[in-house]
Design a protein around this motif. Sequence first.
Motif, short mmCIF file in Angstrom:
data_model
loop_
_atom_site.label_atom_id
_atom_site.label_comp_id
_atom_site.label_asym_id
_atom_site.label_seq_id
_atom_site.Cartn_x
_atom_site.Cartn_y
_atom_site.Cartn_z
N THR A 33 46.39 62.73 47.79
CA THR A 33 45.90 64.09 47.98
C THR A 33 46.39 64.97 46.84
N PHE A 34 45.49 65.77 46.28
CA PHE A 34 45.83 66.63 45.15
C PHE A 34 45.68 68.10 45.54
N GLU A 35 46.61 68.92 45.06
CA GLU A 35 46.57 70.35 45.33
C GLU A 35 47.07 71.12 44.10
N PRO A 36 46.20 71.35 43.12
CA PRO A 36 46.61 72.14 41.96
C PRO A 36 46.75 73.61 42.34
N ASP A 37 47.41 74.38 41.50
CA ASP A 37 47.52 75.81 41.75
C ASP A 37 46.16 76.50 41.69
N PHE A 38 45.38 76.16 40.66
CA PHE A 38 44.06 76.76 40.50
C PHE A 38 43.08 75.73 39.93
N VAL A 39 41.82 75.91 40.26
CA VAL A 39 40.71 75.34 39.49
C VAL A 39 39.82 76.52 39.14
N ILE A 40 39.66 76.78 37.85
CA ILE A 40 38.97 77.98 37.38
C ILE A 40 37.52 77.66 37.01
N GLU A 41 36.60 78.18 37.78
CA GLU A 41 35.17 78.12 37.47
C GLU A 41 34.71 76.73 37.06
N LEU B 182 61.22 84.57 38.91
CA LEU B 182 61.14 84.63 40.37
C LEU B 182 60.42 83.39 40.90
N ASP B 183 60.19 83.37 42.21
CA ASP B 183 59.53 82.23 42.83
C ASP B 183 58.09 82.10 42.32
N GLU B 184 57.63 80.87 42.11
CA GLU B 184 56.28 80.64 41.59
C GLU B 184 55.21 81.29 42.45
N GLU B 185 55.43 81.34 43.76
CA GLU B 185 54.40 81.85 44.66
C GLU B 185 54.08 83.31 44.40
N ILE B 186 55.05 84.09 43.94
CA ILE B 186 54.80 85.51 43.63
C ILE B 186 53.78 85.62 42.51
N TYR B 187 53.97 84.86 41.45
CA TYR B 187 53.04 84.88 40.32
C TYR B 187 51.67 84.36 40.74
N HIS B 188 51.68 83.34 41.60
CA HIS B 188 50.41 82.77 42.06
C HIS B 188 49.60 83.82 42.81
N GLN B 189 50.21 84.51 43.76
CA GLN B 189 49.48 85.49 44.56
C GLN B 189 49.00 86.66 43.72
N GLU B 190 49.81 87.10 42.77
CA GLU B 190 49.38 88.18 41.88
C GLU B 190 48.20 87.75 41.01
N LEU B 191 48.22 86.50 40.57
CA LEU B 191 47.09 86.00 39.77
C LEU B 191 45.83 85.87 40.61
N SER C 42 35.54 83.44 39.08
CA SER C 42 35.42 82.47 40.17
C SER C 42 36.53 81.43 40.06
N HIS C 43 37.20 81.16 41.18
CA HIS C 43 38.32 80.21 41.15
C HIS C 43 38.58 79.65 42.54
N PHE C 44 39.23 78.52 42.56
CA PHE C 44 39.79 77.96 43.79
C PHE C 44 41.30 78.10 43.71
N SER C 45 41.91 78.61 44.76
CA SER C 45 43.36 78.75 44.82
C SER C 45 43.93 77.64 45.70
N LYS C 46 44.76 76.81 45.10
CA LYS C 46 45.39 75.68 45.78
C LYS C 46 44.40 74.86 46.61
N PRO C 47 43.31 74.42 45.98
CA PRO C 47 42.36 73.57 46.71
C PRO C 47 42.98 72.22 47.01
N ARG C 48 42.91 71.80 48.24
CA ARG C 48 43.50 70.53 48.66
C ARG C 48 42.38 69.52 48.87
N ARG C 49 42.39 68.44 48.08
CA ARG C 49 41.32 67.45 48.14
C ARG C 49 41.91 66.04 48.19
N ASP C 50 41.26 65.18 48.94
CA ASP C 50 41.69 63.79 49.07
C ASP C 50 40.98 62.90 48.05
N LEU C 51 41.71 61.96 47.49
CA LEU C 51 41.14 60.89 46.69
C LEU C 51 40.86 59.73 47.63
N VAL C 52 39.60 59.41 47.81
CA VAL C 52 39.20 58.41 48.81
C VAL C 52 38.59 57.21 48.09
#
Length: 274
Positions: free
Chosen positions: A76-84, A39-48, A58-68
């Motif tokens: 700009t980077f936006e991974p699915d997760f950053v875990i602890e 199925l669509d990746e977003e379904i698995y993402h939200q369930e996780l 503790s986690h960040f979900s789709k944290p959006r950060r700029d490389l300056v």
Amino acid sequence: MKSKPKPQSAGLPESEGDTTTHAFIGHAMKVHSLVGPGLDEEIYHQELVAALTAAGISHFSKPRRDLVYRGIVADTFEPDFVIENHFIPELKCLRGSFAPEHLVQVFCYCKFWRLRTSLLVDFGKQSLIWKRLLYRSHSASFTETSPPGFLSNPALAANIIRAVGECLNEFGLGYRQSTWKGLVRAAIQSAGHNVHANPTATVLDRPHVTMSSLVIDDNCAVFVTALTDGINATDRATLQTHLRWLNLDWGIVFHFGKTTADFTFVQHPKKKAR
């Protein structure tokens, strides 16, 4: 960078003592079993997200950060997760295998967040597939090169190389081509030069054809490559094409590889456009 580990579909990750990674994979397996594959990746993402939150991980979900760099946003980077602050999982739902661009993607995330471990997780198969990857940064610097005689503005060339070299010394290797293009643009712009990204030109009566080079002070062009085996004939020919249609005399190809970095000067091919 480490050699590619074999995909895994069950059991513990490579490091059995890594309880955080073990817990994440356990939750991913439960989500895969609950939802099913394909199925669509977003379904698995939200369930996780729900599962990790309920488990107190503790986690960040789709944290959006700029490389300056020097006040200028390079990418700009936006991974699915950053875990602890521990590792970076990236979710996929694939028909085939993990591709090289997926490894480049997670290594860029690891470099930016200064983490060593990442996971590629595939929900597209009958069983959950994951690949644990370890990132290792490399430093590099440019070799001093005498400017060729065809440069119309050697002082500008020296300023460009110095600015990009300082950026390379600060960041080291490991970023993808689009990121390095942004960093090169920021470096040259911060050195006081006017930088036009993705300029357009008329090509064979077709207006507004986009070129992927950077135009510096309306004087020269810069073409950026990364994570290949080095500057090749195609890279030089591509920049020559840009020089031809942009009506510029010379340019520089910069390459930021896996363990080394280099550059080369390129001259206008001196052929008249038809």
